[in-house]
Scaffold this motif. Structure first.
Motif, PDB file in Angstrom:
ATOM      1  N   ASN A   1       9.013   0.932 -21.151  1.00 53.51           N
ATOM      2  CA  ASN A   1       7.804   0.265 -20.664  1.00 53.51           C
ATOM      3  C   ASN A   1       8.154  -0.461 -19.375  1.00 53.51           C
ATOM      4  O   ASN A   1       8.665  -1.561 -19.404  1.00 53.51           O
ATOM      5  CB  ASN A   1       7.278  -0.720 -21.707  1.00 53.51           C
ATOM      6  CG  ASN A   1       6.967  -0.031 -23.015  1.00 53.51           C
ATOM      7  OD1 ASN A   1       6.230   0.946 -23.023  1.00 53.51           O
ATOM      8  ND2 ASN A   1       7.529  -0.507 -24.106  1.00 53.51           N
ATOM      9  N   MET A   2       7.852   0.174 -18.266  1.00 49.21           N
ATOM     10  CA  MET A   2       8.307  -0.350 -16.981  1.00 49.21           C
ATOM     11  C   MET A   2       7.189  -1.021 -16.202  1.00 49.21           C
ATOM     12  O   MET A   2       6.094  -0.487 -16.106  1.00 49.21           O
ATOM     13  CB  MET A   2       8.865   0.777 -16.115  1.00 49.21           C
ATOM     14  CG  MET A   2      10.116   1.372 -16.664  1.00 49.21           C
ATOM     15  SD  MET A   2      11.149   2.055 -15.365  1.00 49.21           S
ATOM     16  CE  MET A   2      11.407   0.642 -14.325  1.00 49.21           C
ATOM     17  N   THR A   3       7.532  -2.155 -15.635  1.00 45.57           N
ATOM     18  CA  THR A   3       6.660  -2.831 -14.688  1.00 45.57           C
ATOM     19  C   THR A   3       7.542  -3.358 -13.575  1.00 45.57           C
ATOM     20  O   THR A   3       8.635  -3.864 -13.814  1.00 45.57           O
ATOM     21  CB  THR A   3       5.918  -4.017 -15.358  1.00 45.57           C
ATOM     22  OG1 THR A   3       5.153  -3.514 -16.444  1.00 45.57           O
ATOM     23  CG2 THR A   3       4.984  -4.690 -14.379  1.00 45.57           C
ATOM     24  N   LEU A   4       7.081  -3.197 -12.349  1.00 52.14           N
ATOM     25  CA  LEU A   4       7.798  -3.770 -11.211  1.00 52.14           C
ATOM     26  C   LEU A   4       6.789  -4.463 -10.324  1.00 52.14           C
ATOM     27  O   LEU A   4       5.595  -4.155 -10.355  1.00 52.14           O
ATOM     28  CB  LEU A   4       8.603  -2.716 -10.453  1.00 52.14           C
ATOM     29  CG  LEU A   4       7.877  -1.515  -9.880  1.00 52.14           C
ATOM     30  CD1 LEU A   4       7.380  -1.789  -8.481  1.00 52.14           C
ATOM     31  CD2 LEU A   4       8.827  -0.322  -9.852  1.00 52.14           C
ATOM     32  N   THR A   5       7.269  -5.430  -9.554  1.00 50.13           N
ATOM     33  CA  THR A   5       6.375  -6.227  -8.719  1.00 50.13           C
ATOM     34  C   THR A   5       6.919  -6.329  -7.305  1.00 50.13           C
ATOM     35  O   THR A   5       8.097  -6.617  -7.099  1.00 50.13           O
ATOM     36  CB  THR A   5       6.198  -7.639  -9.306  1.00 50.13           C
ATOM     37  OG1 THR A   5       5.687  -7.515 -10.640  1.00 50.13           O
ATOM     38  CG2 THR A   5       5.225  -8.458  -8.485  1.00 50.13           C
ATOM     39  N   PHE A   6       6.030  -6.087  -6.350  1.00 50.13           N
ATOM     40  CA  PHE A   6       6.324  -6.334  -4.943  1.00 50.13           C
ATOM     41  C   PHE A   6       5.681  -7.678  -4.607  1.00 50.13           C
ATOM     42  O   PHE A   6       4.505  -7.894  -4.910  1.00 50.13           O
ATOM     43  CB  PHE A   6       5.716  -5.253  -4.048  1.00 50.13           C
ATOM     44  CG  PHE A   6       6.266  -3.876  -4.272  1.00 50.13           C
ATOM     45  CD1 PHE A   6       7.486  -3.498  -3.731  1.00 50.13           C
ATOM     46  CD2 PHE A   6       5.555  -2.940  -5.010  1.00 50.13           C
ATOM     47  CE1 PHE A   6       7.987  -2.220  -3.924  1.00 50.13           C
ATOM     48  CE2 PHE A   6       6.045  -1.657  -5.201  1.00 50.13           C
ATOM     49  CZ  PHE A   6       7.272  -1.304  -4.660  1.00 50.13           C
ATOM     50  N   THR A   7       6.450  -8.580  -4.000  1.00 55.03           N
ATOM     51  CA  THR A   7       5.917  -9.895  -3.638  1.00 55.03           C
ATOM     52  C   THR A   7       5.895 -10.059  -2.125  1.00 55.03           C
ATOM     53  O   THR A   7       6.539  -9.305  -1.394  1.00 55.03           O
ATOM     54  CB  THR A   7       6.774 -11.019  -4.262  1.00 55.03           C
ATOM     55  OG1 THR A   7       8.117 -10.890  -3.796  1.00 55.03           O
ATOM     56  CG2 THR A   7       6.741 -10.965  -5.777  1.00 55.03           C
ATOM     57  N   GLY A   8       5.154 -11.029  -1.674  1.00 51.94           N
ATOM     58  CA  GLY A   8       5.073 -11.296  -0.240  1.00 51.94           C
ATOM     59  C   GLY A   8       4.358 -10.187   0.522  1.00 51.94           C
ATOM     60  O   GLY A   8       4.676  -9.920   1.675  1.00 51.94           O
ATOM     61  N   VAL A   9       3.383  -9.553  -0.124  1.00 48.08           N
ATOM     62  CA  VAL A   9       2.687  -8.413   0.472  1.00 48.08           C
ATOM     63  C   VAL A   9       1.473  -8.894   1.265  1.00 48.08           C
ATOM     64  O   VAL A   9       0.608  -9.599   0.732  1.00 48.08           O
ATOM     65  CB  VAL A   9       2.248  -7.401  -0.613  1.00 48.08           C
ATOM     66  CG1 VAL A   9       1.576  -6.199   0.018  1.00 48.08           C
ATOM     67  CG2 VAL A   9       3.441  -6.978  -1.464  1.00 48.08           C
ATOM     68  N   LYS A  10       1.409  -8.508   2.515  1.00 47.99           N
ATOM     69  CA  LYS A  10       0.286  -8.862   3.381  1.00 47.99           C
ATOM     70  C   LYS A  10      -0.842  -7.844   3.192  1.00 47.99           C
ATOM     71  O   LYS A  10      -0.597  -6.713   2.764  1.00 47.99           O
ATOM     72  CB  LYS A  10       0.745  -8.862   4.839  1.00 47.99           C
ATOM     73  CG  LYS A  10       1.793  -9.904   5.131  1.00 47.99           C
ATOM     74  CD  LYS A  10       2.252  -9.826   6.555  1.00 47.99           C
ATOM     75  CE  LYS A  10       3.368 -10.852   6.795  1.00 47.99           C
ATOM     76  NZ  LYS A  10       3.955 -10.719   8.120  1.00 47.99           N
ATOM     77  N   PRO A  11      -2.065  -8.214   3.520  1.00 48.88           N
ATOM     78  CA  PRO A  11      -3.177  -7.268   3.418  1.00 48.88           C
ATOM     79  C   PRO A  11      -2.916  -6.029   4.274  1.00 48.88           C
ATOM     80  O   PRO A  11      -2.290  -6.113   5.336  1.00 48.88           O
ATOM     81  CB  PRO A  11      -4.376  -8.052   3.963  1.00 48.88           C
ATOM     82  CG  PRO A  11      -3.996  -9.490   3.824  1.00 48.88           C
ATOM     83  CD  PRO A  11      -2.502  -9.533   3.996  1.00 48.88           C
ATOM     84  N   GLY A  12      -3.383  -4.888   3.788  1.00 49.75           N
ATOM     85  CA  GLY A  12      -3.225  -3.652   4.556  1.00 49.75           C
ATOM     86  C   GLY A  12      -3.391  -2.434   3.679  1.00 49.75           C
ATOM     87  O   GLY A  12      -3.681  -2.531   2.484  1.00 49.75           O
ATOM     88  N   ASN A  13      -3.195  -1.277   4.281  1.00 49.52           N
ATOM     89  CA  ASN A  13      -3.260   0.002   3.567  1.00 49.52           C
ATOM     90  C   ASN A  13      -1.834   0.461   3.279  1.00 49.52           C
ATOM     91  O   ASN A  13      -1.052   0.672   4.218  1.00 49.52           O
ATOM     92  CB  ASN A  13      -4.006   1.039   4.393  1.00 49.52           C
ATOM     93  CG  ASN A  13      -5.472   0.688   4.521  1.00 49.52           C
ATOM     94  OD1 ASN A  13      -6.076   0.204   3.576  1.00 49.52           O
ATOM     95  ND2 ASN A  13      -6.045   0.917   5.685  1.00 49.52           N
ATOM     96  N   TYR A  14      -1.517   0.626   2.006  1.00 47.76           N
ATOM     97  CA  TYR A  14      -0.168   0.940   1.555  1.00 47.76           C
ATOM     98  C   TYR A  14      -0.144   2.229   0.737  1.00 47.76           C
ATOM     99  O   TYR A  14      -1.149   2.618   0.154  1.00 47.76           O
ATOM    100  CB  TYR A  14       0.374  -0.183   0.663  1.00 47.76           C
ATOM    101  CG  TYR A  14       0.646  -1.472   1.380  1.00 47.76           C
ATOM    102  CD1 TYR A  14       1.907  -1.734   1.909  1.00 47.76           C
ATOM    103  CD2 TYR A  14      -0.348  -2.432   1.529  1.00 47.76           C
ATOM    104  CE1 TYR A  14       2.163  -2.932   2.566  1.00 47.76           C
ATOM    105  CE2 TYR A  14      -0.098  -3.627   2.185  1.00 47.76           C
ATOM    106  CZ  TYR A  14       1.156  -3.873   2.706  1.00 47.76           C
ATOM    107  OH  TYR A  14       1.417  -5.041   3.356  1.00 47.76           O
ATOM    108  N   ALA A  15       1.036   2.834   0.657  1.00 37.73           N
ATOM    109  CA  ALA A  15       1.301   3.935  -0.262  1.00 37.73           C
ATOM    110  C   ALA A  15       2.650   3.649  -0.917  1.00 37.73           C
ATOM    111  O   ALA A  15       3.567   3.129  -0.281  1.00 37.73           O
ATOM    112  CB  ALA A  15       1.323   5.272   0.457  1.00 37.73           C
TER     113      ALA A  15
END
Length: 129
Positions: free
Chosen positions: A53-67
Motif C-alpha cells: 500500500n504505497m503513498t508518496l508525497t511531493f511537497t513545496g509544489v507551486k501551481p502549474g501543469n505537471y506530469a
C-alpha cells in the motif's frame, strides 16, 4: 504581487506486484523531457521503499501543469531494466493513467493542473512482463 504558498501532491500507487526494491517518482512541468524528468533541475523527485500500500508525497509544489512518471525499480539499480533493449521488465505508471503504446506517453497525455494547495492522485503500476 501576492504569490500563493506551495502545496502538496499526494500519490497513491496501486497494483504493485511485489515489495522488492524502490519506486522512483518524478514530477515535472517540462514537456520536452517528460518522462525523463531527472534532467529537469526544477522537477520534484523522490525514491521510496516499495510496499503493498504505497503513498508518496511531493511537497513545496507551486501551481502549474505537471506530469508524473513512476518506475518500480525492483532491483534498485537506478534504471529501467529492459528485455532485448526495448520492453520494460519493471513496473511503470503515469499520472492520468496515461497509456504506453510502443513508447512512453507524451506530456499532454499525463498532464494535470495543480492549483498550488493540495492534490490527491492515484496511479496504477503497470507491468509488461
Amino acid at each position: 504581487m501576492n504569490v500563493p504558498p506551495a502545496g502538496t501532491v499526494t500519490v497513491t500507487i496501486t497494483e504493485m506486484r511485489s515489495t522488492q526494491g524502490v519506486v522512483r517518482a518524478c514530477m515535472t512541468t517540462n514537456r520536452e523531457i517528460f518522462p525523463r524528468c531527472r534532467k529537469d533541475p526544477a522537477s520534484h523527485r523522490t525514491v521510496v521503499t516499495a510496499s503493498e500500500n504505497m503513498t508518496l508525497t511531493f511537497t513545496g509544489v507551486k501551481p502549474g501543469n505537471y506530469a508524473i512518471a513512476l518506475l518500480h525499480d525492483e532491483n534498485d539499480n537506478g534504471k529501467a531494466d529492459r528485455v532485448l533493449g526495448m520492453m520494460p521488465k519493471e513496473g511503470f505508471g503515469f499520472s492520468r493513467d496515461a497509456k504506453v503504446q510502443m513508447a512512453p506517453p507524451k506530456f499532454d497525455d499525463a498532464v494535470f493542473e495543480f492549483d498550488g494547495s493540495a492534490a490527491e492522485l492515484t496511479i496504477r503500476m503497470r507491468y509488461m512482463l
